[in-house]
Scaffold this motif. Structure first.
Motif, PDB file in Angstrom:
ATOM      1  N   LYS A  74     -12.150  -8.502   0.703  1.00 30.24           N
ATOM      2  CA  LYS A  74     -12.496  -9.663   1.532  1.00 30.24           C
ATOM      3  C   LYS A  74     -13.816  -9.370   2.231  1.00 30.24           C
ATOM      4  CE  LYS A  74      -8.807  -9.705   4.220  1.00 30.24           C
ATOM      5  NZ  LYS A  74      -7.779 -10.134   5.190  1.00 30.24           N
ATOM      6  N   LYS A  90     -15.618  -6.127   1.756  1.00 29.66           N
ATOM      7  CA  LYS A  90     -14.980  -4.902   2.228  1.00 29.66           C
ATOM      8  C   LYS A  90     -13.647  -4.721   1.496  1.00 29.66           C
ATOM      9  CE  LYS A  90     -16.923  -4.541   6.872  1.00 29.66           C
ATOM     10  NZ  LYS A  90     -18.175  -5.031   6.529  1.00 29.66           N
ATOM     11  N   TRP A 147      -9.936  -3.867   1.809  1.00 28.86           N
ATOM     12  CA  TRP A 147      -8.873  -3.852   2.813  1.00 28.86           C
ATOM     13  C   TRP A 147      -7.666  -3.127   2.231  1.00 28.86           C
ATOM     14  CZ3 TRP A 147      -8.324  -6.736   7.569  1.00 28.86           C
ATOM     15  CH2 TRP A 147      -9.509  -7.365   7.975  1.00 28.86           C
ATOM     16  N   GLN A 186      -4.081  -2.679   2.647  1.00 25.77           N
ATOM     17  CA  GLN A 186      -2.964  -3.308   3.354  1.00 25.77           C
ATOM     18  C   GLN A 186      -1.713  -2.426   3.335  1.00 25.77           C
ATOM     19  OE1 GLN A 186      -3.673  -5.591   5.170  1.00 25.77           O
ATOM     20  NE2 GLN A 186      -5.090  -7.029   4.243  1.00 25.77           N
ATOM     21  N   VAL A 244     -11.504  -1.191   5.271  1.00 25.76           N
ATOM     22  CA  VAL A 244     -10.751  -1.613   6.449  1.00 25.76           C
ATOM     23  C   VAL A 244      -9.311  -1.141   6.277  1.00 25.76           C
ATOM     24  CG1 VAL A 244      -9.943  -3.580   7.827  1.00 25.76           C
ATOM     25  CG2 VAL A 244     -12.191  -3.669   6.724  1.00 25.76           C
ATOM     26  N   GLY A 289      -6.257  -2.138   6.922  1.00 25.40           N
ATOM     27  CA  GLY A 289      -5.563  -3.364   7.313  1.00 25.40           C
ATOM     28  C   GLY A 289      -4.149  -3.132   7.800  1.00 25.40           C
ATOM     29  N   ARG A 307      -8.124  -0.243  15.061  1.00 20.26           N
ATOM     30  CA  ARG A 307      -9.160   0.024  14.060  1.00 20.26           C
ATOM     31  C   ARG A 307     -10.464   0.505  14.672  1.00 20.26           C
ATOM     32  NH1 ARG A 307      -8.160  -5.558  11.106  1.00 20.26           N
ATOM     33  NH2 ARG A 307      -5.992  -5.183  10.557  1.00 20.26           N
ATOM     34  N   GLY A 310     -13.075  -4.802  10.350  1.00 19.55           N
ATOM     35  CA  GLY A 310     -12.627  -6.028   9.691  1.00 19.55           C
ATOM     36  C   GLY A 310     -13.637  -7.070   9.539  1.00 19.55           C
TER      37      GLY A 310
END
Length: 80
Positions: A33, A36, A38, A40, A63, A65, A72, A80
């Protein structure tokens, strides 16, 4: 493995049976996204984040996530 290249979602799942018990779980879930990566979910021993860094991806492009947004900022990774 589930790959949705159109929406940039990638997952590795554990699906099956162990004796009489159903097994289903997400091992890795990664999204791309806003240019970047992410992370999760990372249920691996090695760590997909470590693999990305070893492959040359800068921490500013990753990131975490799975961390709460306010946490963060205390990491070396993107917020983010």
């Amino acid at each position: 493995m589930l790959f949705d290249a159109e929406r940039h979602h990638y997952q590795v799942l554990n699906i099956g049976w162990k004796e009489q018990r159903r097994i289903y779980g997400v091992i890795i879930h990664v999204e791309i996204k806003d240019k970047k990566i992410w992370i999760q979910r990372d249920g691996t021993e090695i760590g997909i984040t470590n693999e990305l860094i070893a492959a040359g991806i800068p921490k500013k492009n990753i990131v975490l996530g799975f961390l709460a947004p306010y946490k963060r900022e205390f990491t070396d990774f993107a917020v983010g």
